[in-house]
Scaffold this active site. Structure first.
Site, PDB file in Angstrom:
ATOM      1  N   ALA A 285      -4.980   7.478  -4.223  1.00  0.00           N
ATOM      2  CA  ALA A 285      -3.544   7.116  -4.574  1.00  0.00           C
ATOM      3  C   ALA A 285      -3.370   5.385  -4.908  1.00  0.00           C
ATOM      4  CB  ALA A 285      -2.442   7.510  -3.521  1.00  0.00           C
TER       5      ALA A 285
ATOM      6  N   SER B 285       0.873  -1.149   0.169  1.00  0.00           N
ATOM      7  CA  SER B 285      -0.088  -0.105   0.029  1.00  0.00           C
ATOM      8  C   SER B 285       0.747   1.241   0.014  1.00  0.00           C
ATOM      9  CB  SER B 285      -0.771  -0.106   1.108  1.00  0.00           C
ATOM     10  OG  SER B 285      -1.791   0.852   0.998  1.00  0.00           O
ATOM     11  N   ASN B 286       0.351   2.376   0.506  1.00  0.00           N
ATOM     12  CA  ASN B 286       1.244   3.772   0.309  1.00  0.00           C
ATOM     13  C   ASN B 286       0.516   4.618   1.483  1.00  0.00           C
ATOM     14  OD1 ASN B 286      -1.031   5.460  -0.619  1.00  0.00           O
ATOM     15  ND2 ASN B 286      -0.786   3.938  -2.425  1.00  0.00           N
ATOM     16  N   HIS B 287       1.173   5.592   1.590  1.00  0.00           N
ATOM     17  CA  HIS B 287       0.572   6.577   2.869  1.00  0.00           C
ATOM     18  C   HIS B 287      -0.373   7.530   2.553  1.00  0.00           C
ATOM     19  CE1 HIS B 287       3.968   5.095   5.324  1.00  0.00           C
ATOM     20  NE2 HIS B 287       4.708   5.292   4.553  1.00  0.00           N
TER      21      HIS B 287
END
Ligand code: CTP
Ligand code: CA
Length: 227
Positions: free
Chosen positions: A99, A33-35
């Site tokens: 995102a 995943s991402n932030h």
């Protein structure tokens, strides 16, 4: 901008917004995943509802309350986010603030992956490309009347943003310099540059995501009326 909200300039419009990260499963307990916090997309959904629109907010895994009068659809993976966005069509305006993970593991292991006992080997994950949600909607037979993307970049921000505007067939792109700390990804403030289809650009200086969202929604309302 205040007028946009007092007079409900988006009344009768359906606005579709996606927000937050996606999560791509590796096995039953792990993911990529991402932030992304989802804050910008949630602020946009709130502002659009305040301007009188019917709002569908397709959200990846985030820790945020649902804004008042917003229809929220929770999803996990990019494929699920695409399916939920397609299911929400038709829409007058699509804002792709999510995102989306560009890649996912080629398969999700059915059981938790185990290290090989007695070995200190590394491991290799094979990743495949996810669908491009924004490009898919912007070239769909039920294309939303106005399609807006975000471009979070760390270098040549406007150059890459212009490329994405044209490549994905968008009406407007919101460019975001994420190399500066304190704005953009996972923070409360943002500063952006809007680039229209004719490549005119408009800079909106650093402000809270709430304030910026109201400014963006009123500018988008004007463009929808001219469209
Ligand atoms: N986007 C999307 N689906 C993807 C990837 C991106 O809908 N699989 C959307 C994002 O929501 C954003 C825009 O496309 O509105 C640009 O995303 P970005 O990550 O900046 O661009 P990419 O096309 O993925 O290119 P790269 O990450 O290589 O810069
Ligand atoms: Ca990307």
């Amino acid at each position: 901008a205040a007028e946009c909200f007092e007079r409900g300039l988006l009344a009768g419009r359906h606005i579709l917004i996606n927000a937050g990260p996606t999560r791509e499963a590796i096995d039953p307990v792990r993911y990529i995943s991402n932030h992304s916090s989802g804050k910008m997309g949630f602020a946009l959904a709130e502002a659009a509802a305040e301007a009188g629109a019917r709002v569908t907010l397709v959200a990846g895994p985030v820790n945020l309350p649902t804004p008042a009068r917003v229809q929220r659809v929770d999803v996990v993976s990019a494929q699920q986010m695409l399916d939920a966005c397609l299911a929400a069509l038709p829409a007058d305006l699509f804002i792709a603030s999510a995102a989306v993970a560009d890649y996912r593991p080629d398969a999700c292991a059915e059981q938790k992956l185990k290290k090989t006992p007695g070995s200190d080997d590394g491991m290799t994950l094979t990743l495949v490309r996810n669908p491009d949600i924004l490009a898919t909607l912007a070239s769909h037979s039920e294309r939303p009347g106005f399609c807006v993307g975000f471009a979070a970049e760390t270098q040549d921000v406007l150059g890459y943003a212009r490329d994405k505007l044209q490549r994905k067939n968008l009406d407007l792109i919101i460019a975001n310099d994420v190399s500066q700390s304190g704005i953009g990804f996972n923070s409360d403030d943002n500063a952006v540059t809007l680039i229209d289809r004719d490549l005119t650009s408009t800079h909106l200086p650093q402000a809270s995501k709430q304030k910026l969202a109201r400014d963006l929604i009123s500018r988008l309302a004007t463009r929808l009326d001219r469209h």
